[in-house]
Enzyme design. Sequence first.
Site, PDB file in Angstrom:
ATOM      1  N   GLY A   1      31.871 -10.958  52.311  1.00 53.29           N
ATOM      2  CA  GLY A   1      33.020 -10.732  53.184  1.00 53.29           C
ATOM      3  C   GLY A   1      33.092  -9.310  53.720  1.00 53.29           C
ATOM      4  N   HIS A   2      34.055  -9.081  54.584  1.00 56.73           N
ATOM      5  CA  HIS A   2      34.171  -7.765  55.221  1.00 56.73           C
ATOM      6  C   HIS A   2      34.531  -6.673  54.219  1.00 56.73           C
ATOM      7  CE1 HIS A   2      38.475  -9.065  56.675  1.00 56.73           C
ATOM      8  NE2 HIS A   2      38.333  -9.245  55.403  1.00 56.73           N
ATOM      9  N   ASN A   3      33.895  -5.511  54.412  1.00 55.90           N
ATOM     10  CA  ASN A   3      34.169  -4.309  53.628  1.00 55.90           C
ATOM     11  C   ASN A   3      33.767  -4.412  52.167  1.00 55.90           C
ATOM     12  OD1 ASN A   3      36.597  -4.400  55.889  1.00 55.90           O
ATOM     13  ND2 ASN A   3      35.623  -2.423  55.620  1.00 55.90           N
TER      14      ASN A   3
ATOM     15  N   GLN B   1      38.144  -7.154  64.248  1.00 53.13           N
ATOM     16  CA  GLN B   1      37.157  -6.684  63.292  1.00 53.13           C
ATOM     17  C   GLN B   1      36.319  -5.645  64.019  1.00 53.13           C
ATOM     18  OE1 GLN B   1      37.140  -8.182  59.880  1.00 53.13           O
ATOM     19  NE2 GLN B   1      39.154  -8.596  60.783  1.00 53.13           N
TER      20      GLN B   1
END
Lengths: 339, 339, 339
Positions: free
Chosen positions: B238-240, B197
């Site tokens: 969450g990511h992005n 990440q």
Amino acid sequence: MSAAYSLAQLAARFGLELSGADRTVRGVATLLDAGPEQVSFLANRHYRAQLGATRAAAVVLARADRAQFTGSALVSLNPYADFARIATLFEPPTSAAPGVHPSAVIDPAASVHASASIGPHCSVAARAHVGAGVVLGPGCIVGEDCSIGAGSRLVARVTLVTRVRLGARVLIHPGAVLGADGFGLAHDAGRWLKVPQLGGVVIGDDCEIGANTTIDRGALGDTVLDEDVRLDNQIQIGHNVHVGAHTAVAGCVAIAGSARIGRECLIAGGVGIVGHIEIADRVKITAMTLVSHSIRDAGEYSSGTGIQDSRAWRRNAVRFRQLDDMARRLAALAKDEKK
Amino acid sequence: MSAAYSLAQLAARFGLELSGADRTVRGVATLLDAGPEQVSFLANRHYRAQLGATRAAAVVLARADRAQFTGSALVSLNPYADFARIATLFEPPTSAAPGVHPSAVIDPAASVHASASIGPHCSVAARAHVGAGVVLGPGCIVGEDCSIGAGSRLVARVTLVTRVRLGARVLIHPGAVLGADGFGLAHDAGRWLKVPQLGGVVIGDDCEIGANTTIDRGALGDTVLDEDVRLDNQIQIGHNVHVGAHTAVAGCVAIAGSARIGRECLIAGGVGIVGHIEIADRVKITAMTLVSHSIRDAGEYSSGTGIQDSRAWRRNAVRFRQLDDMARRLAALAKDEKK
Amino acid sequence: MSAAYSLAQLAARFGLELSGADRTVRGVATLLDAGPEQVSFLANRHYRAQLGATRAAAVVLARADRAQFTGSALVSLNPYADFARIATLFEPPTSAAPGVHPSAVIDPAASVHASASIGPHCSVAARAHVGAGVVLGPGCIVGEDCSIGAGSRLVARVTLVTRVRLGARVLIHPGAVLGADGFGLAHDAGRWLKVPQLGGVVIGDDCEIGANTTIDRGALGDTVLDEDVRLDNQIQIGHNVHVGAHTAVAGCVAIAGSARIGRECLIAGGVGIVGHIEIADRVKITAMTLVSHSIRDAGEYSSGTGIQDSRAWRRNAVRFRQLDDMARRLAALAKDEKK
């Protein structure tokens, strides 16, 4: 765990009936895991079949189950509670000693009782009060105008933000945050305007609060837990919520602002409760139910659907979208039939 | 709270109309709780019946409600927002003073503005930047390559892991974690392989982030909150993920990776949003809804069932499993009838 | 990120086929964002249309997609996993150096390996063991009788309460709490009696645990995660839960006490799993499903309803309350028709 007791001692201490041979016991365990120096218990008929195979020195059980078991028994009116009392004898003692760890930071305007134990890296702010026998584990933060009643324990890394008042013998697990601002926002010309959160949090005697649970301070008045409320982990309690005495709430429940929950309620895991509603005393809510309106009567309540294999579920979920239409067609058919 | 204002002063300061006698006020409270030196407000017709009994010195209310109330009023076009502005006058001032507490650990390669306040047991890592007037309460952790814009406040025990960039006037409550690794895993010969990440988190000006909320760093690009986004407690981003300006999200919402949420959305508590979908501007989602696909149009959306007593609910939930079958039988009956 | 590799080097290192011109690359990015010195990947056909426009130096992709792309490619049997391996080359190195930060507090009865790195404001209690190469970021708390296997990393502000044993190479993100008391209560004369929580937590090798996730210690035995279990953020694992190897659990899942989850399961976000049930190996559960009973067979399972605009949803939700009645009326009509 070097403590040792005879079964006769345990029977006398907790008002139980010893049935069978006396033995010395040095610990507690489940029916499956217990060895010949451990006490076990039977409180859930689900596990009755395990009585035959247990190696336990003795089993705490109800009179009705006595005949099923050939070994020594401690006969009890409430086997789970009496087992809990026995287990307490075998808990390792806490190692917290009175005094303030040198790495802790105590504001000169805070008051800390001489018998309290303040762990490493704690901070206690101005006008905070830490009562007799309180234990603050490592990394706890006690903000301004907070007070902690006698005998309470903050296990580690608990944050009391501001104006949080804990009763006596309150137990709070790591990561819990009490007294953060509630979620109060006003629309103002296309933007959000923060509504000041000025109230506090009041926690009654003997409450327990789980790891990473959050309880917001009130917007104007206080957010309140009455005595003996038990909260599991990762629960969110919004501003100005009131939870009645002896209510127990399982993990991951969310209670929105200004909801009032009655006494002796049991709220299962993952439940959501919307704001500004009331729930009566002795209400049970099953797991992952959304409580969208007030509940006036004691009883058990649910929402949601059952679980299925996804292929069948998808077909049914599509039909849910047509349900009102189905109901209308069904009514029309019934009407036609009557003609 | 020793601040005191006349109603005329408040009217002049916030552009309100004073209707009735002028008085001196020293605080704010709800209609029910207000005493004769406190200002209250009416913004929700739900509480209109309480106007008659309030002891408040004055009530901030809309012109339409003026006739219902015999006491002094501050007439407003937006009573809730104007009440919020008045309440701000009575907030206790923060006690944070510029400077770095001796127990804080600042990396020599970090930059901390002279006007910033760094509380006890904070740590600020290499290449981190703390801007003018920033307040870090006790126990905050600012990781490598993070920056905090002017006037932001991390109340206590906030963690910025790495590559987190906060705008100006961002407010973050205790226990929040920004910039932890997203949940990126690849299947690899029967085991999981962690996908690095490498992205960051970008938080716009005037955002507020609740207690124990988590916002993961992007896998490659960044996770982004535009300006004036308001997140309640225990939210997972969450990511992005990208959240548009002025969107407000209530407690315990989970937003999976790479979802894009529009501007001015209102997401109620306990909602789940799956990954890689888009939600248009001005969408409302009701409590505990699962958003399983993109939403193209503004409007309000829901899923789930209503709450019932569990006995009735169980009967209906059993039928849900037969719903597709019911629909087919209903269609067959209707067809037969037409013959 | 100044590391640079030729595509030929990457192909040789990871057993890939270089198809097209060799180039020097200095980083990784998505298809949309990649510049001419970055490697990208295609693992999801959803993004295949982006191949045409990418400026990436090369794309890691499956042989089946090679013909769609005119630039340089690294052809792979498992593009996502191979991309992850390449991305790892560009991760910034951790700056943790062996040794104990002077602000950390280590009990004299703890053992810390000389190669471990203990960050600022950590505390390590009596009888805790910290293994070789372990990294504790700022603010971690390691309680009594905990052990941390070689190569594990606690990013920051992780709490291991007591009797928590981590395997090798375990990665835990900030705010996680392992080993807090489970939620064990006995009814006792109208009040709650706390049931002592005496067990521990055992985490297998190569597990990853997300930010603000909580894993309670067992009541009597242990709570167990087998090897290579992957937990996202804000998950709650109750006492005596057992999670099988290689199972992955997305954010905000709640697993109640004594549930047993199989190997290689995939649990989507927001799922709830009730206590004392078993889930077989290789079970998938879709988002926000409530698992209310044991699942014996591999497969995919769901509960809930689909999302709709709220007006239509409300009409259908009302009918859900009448569903059993509808089913009875439908059955009666069908019977009448047969006559």
